[in-house]
Motif scaffolding. Structure first.
Motif, PDB file in Angstrom:
ATOM      1  N   PRO A 291      35.424  58.146  -9.542  1.00 49.44           N
ATOM      2  CA  PRO A 291      34.202  57.671  -8.878  1.00 49.44           C
ATOM      3  C   PRO A 291      33.112  57.147  -9.812  1.00 49.44           C
ATOM      4  O   PRO A 291      32.145  56.547  -9.340  1.00 49.44           O
ATOM      5  CB  PRO A 291      33.711  58.906  -8.118  1.00 49.44           C
ATOM      6  CG  PRO A 291      34.260  60.057  -8.846  1.00 49.44           C
ATOM      7  CD  PRO A 291      35.568  59.589  -9.424  1.00 49.44           C
TER       8      PRO A 291
ATOM      9  N   ARG B 160      31.070  50.276  -8.122  1.00 51.40           N
ATOM     10  CA  ARG B 160      30.007  49.688  -7.307  1.00 51.40           C
ATOM     11  C   ARG B 160      30.636  49.041  -6.088  1.00 51.40           C
ATOM     12  O   ARG B 160      31.677  48.399  -6.174  1.00 51.40           O
ATOM     13  CB  ARG B 160      29.237  48.655  -8.118  1.00 51.40           C
ATOM     14  CG  ARG B 160      28.486  49.291  -9.242  1.00 51.40           C
ATOM     15  CD  ARG B 160      27.714  48.343 -10.099  1.00 51.40           C
ATOM     16  NE  ARG B 160      27.586  47.005  -9.549  1.00 51.40           N
ATOM     17  CZ  ARG B 160      27.092  45.983 -10.190  1.00 51.40           C
ATOM     18  NH1 ARG B 160      26.685  46.126 -11.408  1.00 51.40           N
ATOM     19  NH2 ARG B 160      27.006  44.809  -9.643  1.00 51.40           N
ATOM     20  N   THR B 161      29.969  49.196  -4.955  1.00 56.05           N
ATOM     21  CA  THR B 161      30.445  48.570  -3.723  1.00 56.05           C
ATOM     22  C   THR B 161      29.911  47.147  -3.653  1.00 56.05           C
ATOM     23  O   THR B 161      29.081  46.722  -4.458  1.00 56.05           O
ATOM     24  CB  THR B 161      29.977  49.357  -2.488  1.00 56.05           C
ATOM     25  OG1 THR B 161      28.545  49.349  -2.440  1.00 56.05           O
ATOM     26  CG2 THR B 161      30.480  50.788  -2.526  1.00 56.05           C
TER      27      THR B 161
ATOM     28  N   ASP C  57      27.919  45.903  -1.416  1.00 57.20           N
ATOM     29  CA  ASP C  57      26.482  45.926  -1.115  1.00 57.20           C
ATOM     30  C   ASP C  57      25.655  46.184  -2.367  1.00 57.20           C
ATOM     31  O   ASP C  57      24.607  45.576  -2.574  1.00 57.20           O
ATOM     32  CB  ASP C  57      26.183  47.001  -0.060  1.00 57.20           C
ATOM     33  CG  ASP C  57      26.753  46.646   1.301  1.00 57.20           C
ATOM     34  OD1 ASP C  57      26.944  45.446   1.577  1.00 57.20           O
ATOM     35  OD2 ASP C  57      27.015  47.579   2.091  1.00 57.20           O
ATOM     36  N   GLU C  58      26.112  47.094  -3.223  1.00 59.98           N
ATOM     37  CA  GLU C  58      25.385  47.402  -4.459  1.00 59.98           C
ATOM     38  C   GLU C  58      25.437  46.245  -5.447  1.00 59.98           C
ATOM     39  O   GLU C  58      24.473  46.000  -6.171  1.00 59.98           O
ATOM     40  CB  GLU C  58      25.967  48.652  -5.114  1.00 59.98           C
ATOM     41  CG  GLU C  58      25.768  49.917  -4.321  1.00 59.98           C
ATOM     42  CD  GLU C  58      26.535  51.093  -4.887  1.00 59.98           C
ATOM     43  OE1 GLU C  58      26.180  52.226  -4.537  1.00 59.98           O
ATOM     44  OE2 GLU C  58      27.486  50.881  -5.664  1.00 59.98           O
TER      45      GLU C  58
ATOM     46  N   LYS D  75      31.167  40.481   1.401  1.00 63.00           N
ATOM     47  CA  LYS D  75      32.387  41.223   1.719  1.00 63.00           C
ATOM     48  C   LYS D  75      33.425  40.320   2.366  1.00 63.00           C
ATOM     49  O   LYS D  75      33.090  39.377   3.069  1.00 63.00           O
ATOM     50  CB  LYS D  75      32.076  42.378   2.675  1.00 63.00           C
ATOM     51  CG  LYS D  75      31.357  43.521   2.021  1.00 63.00           C
ATOM     52  CD  LYS D  75      31.251  44.692   2.966  1.00 63.00           C
ATOM     53  CE  LYS D  75      29.871  44.660   3.562  1.00 63.00           C
ATOM     54  NZ  LYS D  75      29.591  45.745   4.450  1.00 63.00           N
TER      55      LYS D  75
ATOM     56  N   GLN E 226      37.164  44.231   5.061  1.00 56.46           N
ATOM     57  CA  GLN E 226      37.014  45.089   3.876  1.00 56.46           C
ATOM     58  C   GLN E 226      36.220  46.347   4.232  1.00 56.46           C
ATOM     59  O   GLN E 226      35.224  46.276   4.944  1.00 56.46           O
ATOM     60  CB  GLN E 226      36.279  44.324   2.777  1.00 56.46           C
ATOM     61  CG  GLN E 226      35.977  45.128   1.547  1.00 56.46           C
ATOM     62  CD  GLN E 226      35.236  44.318   0.506  1.00 56.46           C
ATOM     63  OE1 GLN E 226      35.062  43.108   0.640  1.00 56.46           O
ATOM     64  NE2 GLN E 226      34.776  44.986  -0.532  1.00 56.46           N
ATOM     65  N   ALA E 227      36.646  47.478   3.729  1.00 54.53           N
ATOM     66  CA  ALA E 227      35.905  48.720   3.930  1.00 54.53           C
ATOM     67  C   ALA E 227      34.591  48.654   3.165  1.00 54.53           C
ATOM     68  O   ALA E 227      34.510  48.048   2.099  1.00 54.53           O
ATOM     69  CB  ALA E 227      36.722  49.905   3.456  1.00 54.53           C
ATOM     70  N   GLU E 228      33.567  49.270   3.723  1.00 54.44           N
ATOM     71  CA  GLU E 228      32.255  49.223   3.070  1.00 54.44           C
ATOM     72  C   GLU E 228      32.253  49.983   1.746  1.00 54.44           C
ATOM     73  O   GLU E 228      31.429  49.709   0.884  1.00 54.44           O
ATOM     74  CB  GLU E 228      31.194  49.787   4.004  1.00 54.44           C
ATOM     75  CG  GLU E 228      30.950  48.903   5.210  1.00 54.44           C
ATOM     76  CD  GLU E 228      29.746  49.356   6.009  1.00 54.44           C
ATOM     77  OE1 GLU E 228      28.903  50.084   5.455  1.00 54.44           O
ATOM     78  OE2 GLU E 228      29.656  48.959   7.168  1.00 54.44           O
ATOM     79  N   SER E 229      33.149  50.925   1.596  1.00 54.78           N
ATOM     80  CA  SER E 229      33.180  51.725   0.369  1.00 54.78           C
ATOM     81  C   SER E 229      34.139  51.174  -0.681  1.00 54.78           C
ATOM     82  O   SER E 229      34.314  51.784  -1.734  1.00 54.78           O
ATOM     83  CB  SER E 229      33.578  53.162   0.709  1.00 54.78           C
ATOM     84  OG  SER E 229      34.863  53.173   1.300  1.00 54.78           O
ATOM     85  N   ALA E 230      34.760  50.029  -0.420  1.00 56.19           N
ATOM     86  CA  ALA E 230      35.730  49.469  -1.362  1.00 56.19           C
ATOM     87  C   ALA E 230      35.026  49.000  -2.637  1.00 56.19           C
ATOM     88  O   ALA E 230      33.976  48.370  -2.584  1.00 56.19           O
ATOM     89  CB  ALA E 230      36.458  48.291  -0.726  1.00 56.19           C
ATOM     90  N   PRO E 231      35.591  49.302  -3.805  1.00 55.06           N
ATOM     91  CA  PRO E 231      34.958  48.871  -5.050  1.00 55.06           C
ATOM     92  C   PRO E 231      35.082  47.362  -5.251  1.00 55.06           C
ATOM     93  O   PRO E 231      36.044  46.741  -4.833  1.00 55.06           O
ATOM     94  CB  PRO E 231      35.733  49.627  -6.127  1.00 55.06           C
ATOM     95  CG  PRO E 231      37.033  49.961  -5.514  1.00 55.06           C
ATOM     96  CD  PRO E 231      36.788  50.099  -4.045  1.00 55.06           C
TER      97      PRO E 231
END
Length: 94
Positions: free
Chosen positions: A23, A27-28, A30-31, A36, A40-45
């Motif tokens: 972990p 960074r995602t 959004d960060e 996206k 794509q999952a929001e938590s995907a790197p």
């Protein structure tokens, strides 16, 4: 200690440190401010770097294995040092 035992301990430390390091530094989208991909999952790197992860895990595993082998050879910490269970009644004191 045999070399095969050291290799097995190194492998266990490597896997453990790789999972612990996963972990960190991720960074995602959004960060990072990147758009996206649909689905794509929001938590995907955004930029997963397995080479960097493997290098970090290799260094940490080498250090931990060296400490483990040194402790095995010089007996800095033994089982008697971490015995936290109370002695049964009537047991001889060491």
């Amino acid at each position: 200690m045999q070399i095969t035992s050291i290799a097995a301990i190194y492998f266990l430390f490597w896997v453990m440190s790789a999972f612990v390091m996963l972990p960190f530094g991720v960074r995602t989208a959004d960060e990072a401010g990147v758009e996206k991909v649909p689905g794509q999952a929001e938590s995907a790197p955004v930029n997963f770097r397995p080479g960097r992860l493997a290098l970090r895990a290799t260094i940490i595993a080498a250090l931990l294995t060296a400490l483990f082998v040194a402790n095995y050879e010089y007996a800095w910490i033994t089982i008697a040092d971490i015995d936290v269970l109370p002695k049964p009644p009537g047991a001889a004191a060491d």
